[in-house]
Design a protein around this motif. Structure first.
Motif, short mmCIF file in Angstrom:
data_model
loop_
_atom_site.label_atom_id
_atom_site.label_comp_id
_atom_site.label_asym_id
_atom_site.label_seq_id
_atom_site.Cartn_x
_atom_site.Cartn_y
_atom_site.Cartn_z
N GLU A 219 0.73 -1.18 0.05
CA GLU A 219 0.06 0.00 0.02
C GLU A 219 0.83 1.22 -0.08
OE1 GLU A 219 -3.37 0.04 -0.21
OE2 GLU A 219 -3.65 -2.17 -0.23
N ILE A 220 0.39 2.31 -0.33
CA ILE A 220 0.99 3.54 -0.41
C ILE A 220 0.84 4.15 1.24
CG2 ILE A 220 1.10 6.00 -1.41
CD1 ILE A 220 1.45 3.72 -3.37
N SER A 221 2.03 4.10 1.67
CA SER A 221 2.12 4.75 3.17
C SER A 221 2.60 6.16 3.13
CB SER A 221 3.22 3.83 3.82
OG SER A 221 4.35 3.96 3.26
N GLU A 222 3.29 6.62 2.19
CA GLU A 222 3.69 8.03 2.15
C GLU A 222 3.72 8.38 0.60
OE1 GLU A 222 7.36 9.06 4.13
OE2 GLU A 222 6.60 8.06 6.00
N ALA A 223 3.51 9.78 0.30
CA ALA A 223 3.78 10.24 -0.87
C ALA A 223 4.16 11.66 -0.80
CB ALA A 223 2.55 10.16 -1.84
N TYR A 224 4.93 12.26 -1.85
CA TYR A 224 5.37 13.56 -1.68
C TYR A 224 5.59 14.13 -3.11
CZ TYR A 224 8.36 17.64 -0.85
OH TYR A 224 9.01 18.88 -0.92
N SER A 225 5.20 15.35 -3.44
CA SER A 225 5.51 15.84 -4.67
C SER A 225 5.73 17.25 -4.70
CB SER A 225 4.08 15.89 -5.70
OG SER A 225 4.15 16.40 -6.93
#
Length: 315
Positions: A219-225
């Motif tokens: 699963e996606i636990s963190e994301a940054y852009s």
């Protein structure tokens, strides 16, 4: 009758000449206006480079072996890219939809909108960058391969319109957990998949990036852009010559990355790349060309690693 025909012919010819003249003036003015628009100048904000890394100090010996005739990408040195938030609301809606945060009460601060649930937090910053975190991530060992995690990250970003064509996979990082009583038993609990930007096939350095962290459940636990859309291109008032940029390197100015314990650096290559500052609180409105100067770090006569310096190319 014959004279009458001659008069009419002369009159038509005169009208045609005047018309052509007016058209010629219009074309000249139009071309001139386009050229002026292309050469419109802008005030260039000074880049605030991050703190230098490694052993940058006043005692380093520098040897310059750069061939000034071989500056890669020199044709972009006199152009600055103007960034904007014209697509900000559209991007925000895409991000909220991707992380299922559309019908959540928000907290507004000076710099961001904050969306919270029991399980996750999403920060949408005013300049278009965002950060997502699953608050219930489990610290379990991840058994997914690197390739599987890369595929999960790419599919998630592409399916939700969050991976522009200018970005491509650039590397992977590992979130580890160590038992202090048994440090040899370190385990990987998440994998960070990084994507970096290229504009017109030119590297973009700085803090422009996208990353997604995959946990043990896939699963996606963190994301940054952090990036902004290019809105315009303008010419600069002044280009900084390579000699001045190298002089800054010799005086340990700008951003310098050199190996610890290095006592000598040999400068070998130089290219022009872009520098973007689109971190969470940045208000910078430009992507600027910079000198990327690379070479080798030495200890005595032994090569112990690479050397890199970034210096402004315009002002």
């Amino acid at each position: 009758m014959k004279n009458r025909k001659i008069e009419i012919f002369i009159l038509i010819s005169m009208v045609a000449i005047v018309a052509v003249g007016i058209l010629g003036i219009y074309i000249i003015n139009n071309v001139s206006d386009k050229k002026n628009n292309q050469k419109k100048s802008v005030i260039i904000p000074e880049i605030e480079f991050p703190v230098s890394m490694g052993g940058a100090n006043d005692e380093l010996i520098f040897e310059n072996k750069i061939d000034e005739k071989n500056i890669k990408n020199k044709d972009i040195i006199d152009e600055v890219l103007i960034v904007s938030n014209t697509q900000l609301e559209k991007k925000r809606e895409e991000v909220k939809k991707a992380f299922d945060m559309q019908s959540i009460d928000i907290t507004e601060t000076e710099d961001a909108e904050i969306y919270r649930t029991e399980d996750s937090t999403l920060l949408l910053y005013n300049n278009g960058s965002y950060m997502y975190r699953n608050n219930n991530k489990e610290d379990k060992e991840i058994h997914l391969t690197d390739d599987s995690c890369i595929e999960i990250a790419e599919n998630f970003l592409k399916e939700n319109g969050l991976l522009p064509d200018e970005f491509s996979y650039s590397g992977i990082g590992y979130d580890t957990l160590t038992d202090l009583s048994h440090p040899e038993d370190e385990i990987i609990i998440a994998k960070q998949i990084y994507f970096h930007r290229n504009i017109d096939n030119i590297e973009v350095d700085g803090n422009s990036k996208i990353y997604v962290s995959i946990d043990s459940n896939g699963e996606i636990s963190e994301a940054y852009s952090a990036y902004r859309d290019v809105d315009n291109r303008v010419s600069v008032n002044e280009v900084i010559e390579l000699e001045e940029a190298v002089d800054k390197v010799l005086n340990s100015k700008g951003f310098i990355a050199v190996e610890e314990n290095a006592d000598k650096v040999v400068l070998e290559n130089v290219e022009i790349i872009y520098w973007e500052d689109s971190a969470e609180f940045s208000t910078n409105s430009t992507i600027q060309p910079v000198y990327k100067i690379t070479g080798k770090s030495y200890q005595g006569e032994t090569v112990i690693g690479e050397f890199e310096a970034i210096e402004s190319a315009v002002r």
